[in-house]
Design a protein around this motif. Structure first.
Motif, PDB file in Angstrom:
ATOM      1  N   SER A  42      -4.169 -44.296  25.586  1.00  0.00           N
ATOM      2  CA  SER A  42      -2.507 -46.242  26.047  1.00  0.00           C
ATOM      3  C   SER A  42      -3.700 -46.544  26.303  1.00  0.00           C
ATOM      4  O   SER A  42      -4.540 -46.592  26.905  1.00  0.00           O
ATOM      5  CB  SER A  42      -1.862 -46.213  26.561  1.00  0.00           C
ATOM      6  N   LEU A  87      -4.902 -44.375  19.060  1.00  0.00           N
ATOM      7  CA  LEU A  87      -4.138 -45.964  20.219  1.00  0.00           C
ATOM      8  C   LEU A  87      -2.780 -45.335  19.746  1.00  0.00           C
ATOM      9  O   LEU A  87      -1.755 -45.178  18.912  1.00  0.00           O
ATOM     10  CB  LEU A  87      -3.937 -47.125  20.007  1.00  0.00           C
ATOM     11  N   CYS A 139       1.389 -47.126  20.750  1.00  0.00           N
ATOM     12  CA  CYS A 139       0.943 -48.552  20.786  1.00  0.00           C
ATOM     13  C   CYS A 139       2.427 -48.944  20.778  1.00  0.00           C
ATOM     14  O   CYS A 139       3.307 -48.377  19.527  1.00  0.00           O
ATOM     15  CB  CYS A 139       0.902 -48.834  19.222  1.00  0.00           C
ATOM     16  N   PHE A 150       4.644 -50.909  20.642  1.00  0.00           N
ATOM     17  CA  PHE A 150       4.771 -51.935  19.198  1.00  0.00           C
ATOM     18  C   PHE A 150       5.858 -53.176  20.101  1.00  0.00           C
ATOM     19  O   PHE A 150       5.232 -54.272  19.501  1.00  0.00           O
ATOM     20  CB  PHE A 150       4.149 -52.262  18.772  1.00  0.00           C
ATOM     21  N   SER A 195       1.344 -55.465  24.359  1.00  0.00           N
ATOM     22  CA  SER A 195       1.255 -54.199  23.226  1.00  0.00           C
ATOM     23  C   SER A 195       0.460 -54.520  21.771  1.00  0.00           C
ATOM     24  O   SER A 195      -0.265 -53.772  20.922  1.00  0.00           O
ATOM     25  CB  SER A 195       2.229 -52.897  23.526  1.00  0.00           C
ATOM     26  N   MET A 242      -3.044 -53.839  20.256  1.00  0.00           N
ATOM     27  CA  MET A 242      -3.161 -52.800  19.054  1.00  0.00           C
ATOM     28  C   MET A 242      -3.967 -53.299  17.931  1.00  0.00           C
ATOM     29  O   MET A 242      -4.873 -53.477  17.342  1.00  0.00           O
ATOM     30  CB  MET A 242      -1.381 -53.346  18.214  1.00  0.00           C
ATOM     31  N   CYS A 294      -7.463 -52.838  18.937  1.00  0.00           N
ATOM     32  CA  CYS A 294      -7.990 -51.671  18.633  1.00  0.00           C
ATOM     33  C   CYS A 294      -8.120 -51.595  16.759  1.00  0.00           C
ATOM     34  O   CYS A 294      -9.217 -50.591  16.340  1.00  0.00           O
ATOM     35  CB  CYS A 294      -6.382 -50.533  18.999  1.00  0.00           C
ATOM     36  N   ILE A 299      -3.751 -45.767  14.721  1.00  0.00           N
ATOM     37  CA  ILE A 299      -3.101 -46.626  15.523  1.00  0.00           C
ATOM     38  C   ILE A 299      -1.337 -46.160  15.554  1.00  0.00           C
ATOM     39  O   ILE A 299      -0.932 -45.096  14.332  1.00  0.00           O
ATOM     40  CB  ILE A 299      -2.242 -47.778  14.949  1.00  0.00           C
TER      41      ILE A 299
END
Length: 512
Positions: free
Chosen positions: A201, A233, A235, A237, A248, A252, A255, A262
């Motif tokens: 994270s 990741l 995430c 979100f 977040s 994202m 990343c 993801i």
């Protein structure tokens, strides 16, 4: 001169021990990463359709609040509608477009290709996850704050366990206060502790570039990293119910630009931040993850993303989380079916214990959801080992014991083969018609001993007499001894000295 008679049974046992000592090639092993599940289906086809249609209705009628400005720009350009109430709504046609363009051939790479995970179909993989803030001490029964060293040790232990297929950060390094340094050290500890795929994270978008630079250095350059991204990741979100998590989402976006796969993680809690009904909790998680899929599609169509429906359960008597419940197992299994309905690589939570220590309660809680998740064909079974106190505590010894639990779960996933050879009629004829009258020591028995049967590493199957003669071995004591043996040897996944030194000179790495 007389000789003692040779026991046919002991001869068969000796032969079995000899066969057991010769490990099979990976493709012949009784259990292995990526076996196909999907035989357990708690949702009917009609139920799946109703959840799907309900999720589409929720996305169009309710939408998601608090989208970041960058997300608004990308998703409205793709076809989402920003309402006067600030909520972003998604026409069904836009969701269908995102589903059509989604990457269904995701491979999560390891630093070593032997650990690559194929997420297609109903292939099942088990690993860690979570954000426990305590480490469980099995000697005292106490919980203390988890440290970076604890996290690194968990990565090192996971690297040696056959049935832990990936490592997602299971603990928070509470001894590092600076958020940026915590994120970078978490990533470094994980990738230097295991060559399996790592999930991590990142708390702020401004930290992403440093994390990506560490990954480039570990991979041997940006091109090598982008060809085989060995870290993803995790995430969160969304903030259930039905709100985007602004920071977040910004992480994202960064990343995705950096080439990280993801995990779109929706973690509502039934009865608190998600509907109390099991079907409603699944529906909300599906709706939120479909919104995440649209988000990814609007930025980079086909970017590798895992459909991370992680609804949790509340004990409705108290409101406390109940990750070890039968309801949790059903939630996770239902989510797996929705992933398969969409044909998407998916992940959810299982293997969580509400028990505070690795005891009998922990055993039944971890086994129940791990077996059901595997039988449902869940691609990524997160939090499958080591997690206690409803994700508040992590235990190294429990991680080791969880390897045995998952081994038995995987054997259930494999199921029963019923080919001509498996019916064993020829073996029965040879045994019963003029044969010894038993199957001990038979060639078929020896051949299937490793090919068809999975064996625990630590669990004791001896008779009470043999158990007493061995000194009454204690399961937890044996797990602790194995932990100490693993940690007493150099980490086999450690980065080469030149790379490790370069990273340490560039970033504030706290590991000694």
């Amino acid at each position: 001169m007389s000789t003692a008679p040779v026991s046919r049974r002991s001869g068969g046992r000796a032969a079995r021990h000899l066969a057991r000592s010769n490990p099979l090639e990976d493709h012949l092993r009784p259990i292995r990463p990526g076996m196909s599940g999907g035989l357990y289906r708690p949702l009917s086809d009609d139920a799946i359709q109703r959840i799907h249609r309900g999720a589409l209705d929720a996305l169009w009628e309710i939408g998601l609040a608090d989208p970041p400005e960058s997300g608004i720009a990308a998703m409205t350009q793709a076809g989402a509608v920003l309402g006067a109430d600030g909520r972003l709504r998604f026409p069904p046609s836009l969701v269908e477009d995102a589903l059509a363009a989604a990457n269904r051939d995701v491979i999560l790479h390891g630093r070593d290709p032997i650990h690559d995970l194929d997420l297609s179909g109903n292939r099942v993989h088990y690993g860690t996850a979570g954000a426990a803030v305590h480490l469980v001490d099995i000697d005292s029964g106490d919980y203390r704050e988890s440290t970076l060293q604890d996290l690194y040790d968990a990565a090192r232990i996971a690297d040696t366990l056959d049935n832990i297929h990936f490592l997602q950060r299971p603990m928070v390094a509470r001894d590092i206060e600076d958020p940026r340094e915590m994120d970078l050290n978490t990533l470094y500890a994980c990738i230097s502790g295991t060559k399996k795929h790592v999930g991590t994270s990142i708390s702020e978008a401004d930290f992403v570039q440093d994390a990506i630079e560490i990954l480039h250095m570990a991979a041997g350059g940006e091109a090598a990293w982008r060809a085989r991204p060995f870290a993803s990741l995790s995430c969160c979100f969304v903030v259930p119910p039905m709100k985007f998590a602004t920071e977040s989402c910004q992480v994202m976006e960064a990343c995705i630009r950096g080439g990280m796969p993801i995990l779109l993680l929706s973690a509502g809690q039934a009865g608190a931040t998600a509907p109390a009904s099991i079907a409603g909790a699944i529906l909300q998680a599906v709706a939120e993850c479909l919104a995440g899929l649209v988000y990814v599609h609007s930025l980079a169509p086909g970017h590798p993303a895992i459909f991370g429906t992680w609804p949790f359960v509340s004990d409705l008597r108290t409101g406390a989380m109940s990750g070890g419940s039968g309801e949790q197992a059903l939630l996770t299994s239902g989510c797996a079916q929705m992933h398969q309905f969409y044909g998407l690589p998916g992940g959810a939570a299982a293997g969580i214990a509400d028990a505070k220590l690795p005891d009998m309660q922990a055993g039944w809680e971890q086994m129940c959801s791990n077996v059901m998740a595997g039988l449902s064909g869940l691609n990524m079974v997160y939090e499958a080992a080591g997690m206690h106190a409803s994700l508040l505590g992590f235990c190294h010894e429990s991680l080791i014991l969880g390897d045995d639990i998952i081994g038995q779960a995987l054997r259930c996933v494999r199921g029963i083969e019923v080919g001509e050879d498996d019916l064993s009629l020829d073996v029965m004829r040879a045994t019963c018609l003029g044969g010894p009258g038993h199957y001990l020591g038979a060639g078929d028995t020896l051949g299937r001993m490793q090919r068809d049967y999975a064996y625990p590493a630590l669990a004791d199957r001896s008779s009470p007499k043999e158990w007493a003669e061995k000194g009454r071995p204690d399961l937890l004591a044996n797990a602790k001894a194995r932990k100490e043996a693993i940690l007493a040897t150099p980490a086999r996944a450690r980065l080469d000295p030149i790379t490790a030194q370069a990273i340490r000179e560039r970033f504030p790495i706290h590991l000694p």
